[in-house]
Write a protein that holds these residues in place. Sequence first.
Motif, PDB file in Angstrom:
ATOM      1  N   PRO A   1       0.841  -1.207   0.000  1.00  0.00           N
ATOM      2  CA  PRO A   1       0.000   0.000   0.000  1.00  0.00           C
ATOM      3  C   PRO A   1       0.873   1.254   0.000  1.00  0.00           C
ATOM      4  O   PRO A   1       1.696   1.443   0.890  1.00  0.00           O
ATOM      5  CB  PRO A   1      -0.796  -0.128   1.302  1.00  0.00           C
ATOM      6  CG  PRO A   1      -0.739  -1.583   1.654  1.00  0.00           C
ATOM      7  CD  PRO A   1       0.587  -2.076   1.157  1.00  0.00           C
ATOM      8  N   GLU A   2       0.712   2.086  -1.017  1.00  0.00           N
ATOM      9  CA  GLU A   2       1.623   3.215  -1.203  1.00  0.00           C
ATOM     10  C   GLU A   2       1.639   4.150   0.004  1.00  0.00           C
ATOM     11  O   GLU A   2       2.695   4.634   0.411  1.00  0.00           O
ATOM     12  CB  GLU A   2       1.226   3.993  -2.463  1.00  0.00           C
ATOM     13  CG  GLU A   2       2.169   5.144  -2.782  1.00  0.00           C
ATOM     14  CD  GLU A   2       1.883   5.758  -4.131  1.00  0.00           C
ATOM     15  OE1 GLU A   2       1.901   6.999  -4.219  1.00  0.00           O
ATOM     16  OE2 GLU A   2       1.645   5.013  -5.104  1.00  0.00           O
ATOM     17  N   GLU A   3       0.472   4.387   0.605  1.00  0.00           N
ATOM     18  CA  GLU A   3       0.419   5.338   1.714  1.00  0.00           C
ATOM     19  C   GLU A   3       1.255   4.875   2.905  1.00  0.00           C
ATOM     20  O   GLU A   3       1.676   5.689   3.724  1.00  0.00           O
ATOM     21  CB  GLU A   3      -1.030   5.573   2.148  1.00  0.00           C
ATOM     22  CG  GLU A   3      -1.757   4.343   2.691  1.00  0.00           C
ATOM     23  CD  GLU A   3      -2.370   3.470   1.618  1.00  0.00           C
ATOM     24  OE1 GLU A   3      -3.131   2.556   1.983  1.00  0.00           O
ATOM     25  OE2 GLU A   3      -2.081   3.707   0.422  1.00  0.00           O
ATOM     26  N   GLU A   4       1.508   3.564   3.000  1.00  0.00           N
ATOM     27  CA  GLU A   4       2.300   3.032   4.105  1.00  0.00           C
ATOM     28  C   GLU A   4       3.782   2.924   3.762  1.00  0.00           C
ATOM     29  O   GLU A   4       4.602   2.663   4.655  1.00  0.00           O
ATOM     30  CB  GLU A   4       1.779   1.640   4.487  1.00  0.00           C
ATOM     31  CG  GLU A   4       0.333   1.635   4.953  1.00  0.00           C
ATOM     32  CD  GLU A   4      -0.176   0.227   5.212  1.00  0.00           C
ATOM     33  OE1 GLU A   4       0.675  -0.705   5.262  1.00  0.00           O
ATOM     34  OE2 GLU A   4      -1.384   0.052   5.350  1.00  0.00           O
ATOM     35  N   GLU A   5       4.136   3.103   2.484  1.00  0.00           N
ATOM     36  CA  GLU A   5       5.498   2.796   2.051  1.00  0.00           C
ATOM     37  C   GLU A   5       6.272   4.000   1.521  1.00  0.00           C
ATOM     38  O   GLU A   5       7.393   3.853   1.060  1.00  0.00           O
ATOM     39  CB  GLU A   5       5.457   1.719   0.956  1.00  0.00           C
ATOM     40  CG  GLU A   5       4.870   0.391   1.415  1.00  0.00           C
ATOM     41  CD  GLU A   5       5.750  -0.346   2.421  1.00  0.00           C
ATOM     42  OE1 GLU A   5       6.944   0.011   2.541  1.00  0.00           O
ATOM     43  OE2 GLU A   5       5.245  -1.274   3.081  1.00  0.00           O
ATOM     44  N   LEU A   6       5.704   5.184   1.584  1.00  0.00           N
ATOM     45  CA  LEU A   6       6.367   6.348   1.003  1.00  0.00           C
ATOM     46  C   LEU A   6       7.569   6.834   1.809  1.00  0.00           C
ATOM     47  O   LEU A   6       8.459   7.491   1.267  1.00  0.00           O
ATOM     48  CB  LEU A   6       5.367   7.499   0.844  1.00  0.00           C
ATOM     49  CG  LEU A   6       4.318   7.325  -0.256  1.00  0.00           C
ATOM     50  CD1 LEU A   6       3.317   8.473  -0.214  1.00  0.00           C
ATOM     51  CD2 LEU A   6       4.990   7.261  -1.621  1.00  0.00           C
ATOM     52  N   GLN A   7       7.602   6.519   3.091  1.00  0.00           N
ATOM     53  CA  GLN A   7       8.661   7.028   3.955  1.00  0.00           C
ATOM     54  C   GLN A   7       9.703   5.960   4.246  1.00  0.00           C
ATOM     55  O   GLN A   7       9.385   4.780   4.399  1.00  0.00           O
ATOM     56  CB  GLN A   7       8.065   7.538   5.284  1.00  0.00           C
ATOM     57  CG  GLN A   7       7.049   8.646   5.114  1.00  0.00           C
ATOM     58  CD  GLN A   7       7.620   9.854   4.397  1.00  0.00           C
ATOM     59  OE1 GLN A   7       8.743  10.279   4.694  1.00  0.00           O
ATOM     60  NE2 GLN A   7       6.849  10.407   3.474  1.00  0.00           N
TER      61      GLN A   7
ATOM     62  N   LYS B   1       9.274  13.864  -5.182  1.00  0.00           N
ATOM     63  CA  LYS B   1       9.072  13.314  -3.849  1.00  0.00           C
ATOM     64  C   LYS B   1      10.372  13.024  -3.127  1.00  0.00           C
ATOM     65  O   LYS B   1      10.353  12.632  -1.954  1.00  0.00           O
ATOM     66  CB  LYS B   1       8.214  12.045  -3.926  1.00  0.00           C
ATOM     67  CG  LYS B   1       6.780  12.317  -4.374  1.00  0.00           C
ATOM     68  CD  LYS B   1       5.878  11.129  -4.109  1.00  0.00           C
ATOM     69  CE  LYS B   1       4.427  11.475  -4.417  1.00  0.00           C
ATOM     70  NZ  LYS B   1       3.504  10.363  -4.118  1.00  0.00           N
TER      71      LYS B   1
ATOM     72  N   TRP C   1       6.209   1.261  -4.207  1.00  0.00           N
ATOM     73  CA  TRP C   1       7.076   1.825  -3.176  1.00  0.00           C
ATOM     74  C   TRP C   1       7.306   0.805  -2.072  1.00  0.00           C
ATOM     75  O   TRP C   1       6.382   0.100  -1.671  1.00  0.00           O
ATOM     76  CB  TRP C   1       6.445   3.065  -2.556  1.00  0.00           C
ATOM     77  CG  TRP C   1       6.384   4.267  -3.444  1.00  0.00           C
ATOM     78  CD1 TRP C   1       5.463   4.523  -4.416  1.00  0.00           C
ATOM     79  CD2 TRP C   1       7.277   5.393  -3.434  1.00  0.00           C
ATOM     80  NE1 TRP C   1       5.720   5.731  -5.018  1.00  0.00           N
ATOM     81  CE2 TRP C   1       6.824   6.293  -4.427  1.00  0.00           C
ATOM     82  CE3 TRP C   1       8.406   5.723  -2.672  1.00  0.00           C
ATOM     83  CZ2 TRP C   1       7.471   7.501  -4.683  1.00  0.00           C
ATOM     84  CZ3 TRP C   1       9.044   6.926  -2.925  1.00  0.00           C
ATOM     85  CH2 TRP C   1       8.585   7.798  -3.917  1.00  0.00           C
TER      86      TRP C   1
END
Length: 333
Positions: free
Chosen positions: A42-48, A215, A174
């Motif tokens: 899930p992208e929202e969990e993996e961006l950082q 980003k 990501w």
Amino acid sequence: MRPEGTGSEVIELGLHSGASDMSEEGKDVFLRARGRTLDAFPEEEELQWKSPFYFIQGADPQFGLMKAWAIGDCSNDGDEWEEEMRLTDQAVQAINRLNPKPKFFVLCGDLIHAMPGTLWRANQTKDLKKVLKDINKEIPLVFVSGNHDIGNVPTSEAVDEYCHTWGDDYFSFWVGGVLFLVLNSQLYVDSSKCPNLKKAQDQWLDTQLAMAKQKMCKHAVVFQHIPLFLKTADEEDNYFNISKPVRQELMRKFVNAGIKAVFSGHYHRNAGGFCNDLDMVVSSAIGCQLGEDTHGLRVVVVTAEKIIHRYYSLNQLSNEGIEKDLMDLIKQE
């Protein structure tokens, strides 16, 4: 080996802990690439960026090539692939024993030897799926299309067949602040029968590379089947690399976007080199060897500062696992 069946069976395996919430089709281990992203992350969990991790790269299981190569006729579909099945199973079992588990296992193309529309294609596909379904359910599979998977001169129909069987031919995902891009490199070799598909991938790639810069991802990495080059960025064109004009344009885009590494297969030997800070990594095959290397896999460790990789023979990885110096990097916080 000439297995029975048509290869049309659907083999299902959960993606990750949330797989039970997905449709039956969504659970198919071979159909993970959807909407030009990989559902397992899930992208929202993996961006950082979180912490160091590693993944496993393999290439060219290419069921059927060993027989075709042995008889000196690589245009033959290869009507035996028992040895490739054994080697790929050894790779799967070696990966399953690793602790901690890799973030994912990427196969950089030429999954099977039989070209689209040829005799043994369905059976080779069926048997490769049969072996790969044994991968640990917590290790996502990432598939990259090779020239044997979609044809030396791909058509829209051949690409559609690949996407239906293995997932999208190009997509991104990501993991822990790192952007991974999967490309259909055959479109850079000969897209004469599907120019619209190359145009679509080019537009998508430009958008992805712009996002990588915007980003400021920790790293950006490309997976493709055909290497940009084998040893040096200015080498002459040959069957195993991307032609110079296309190569130079892709490298310009990659370097400008800060791509750290391009991982590929196709050569059935280990090779590679640097262009500026871009690491071109060419990994030998799980299956048929065309040089002096052994059947193997590449372990790739991603830290905050750099990307380190090492090729292991299947026997070495099976019997000894990952060496301590790499494991120490993975365990750093």
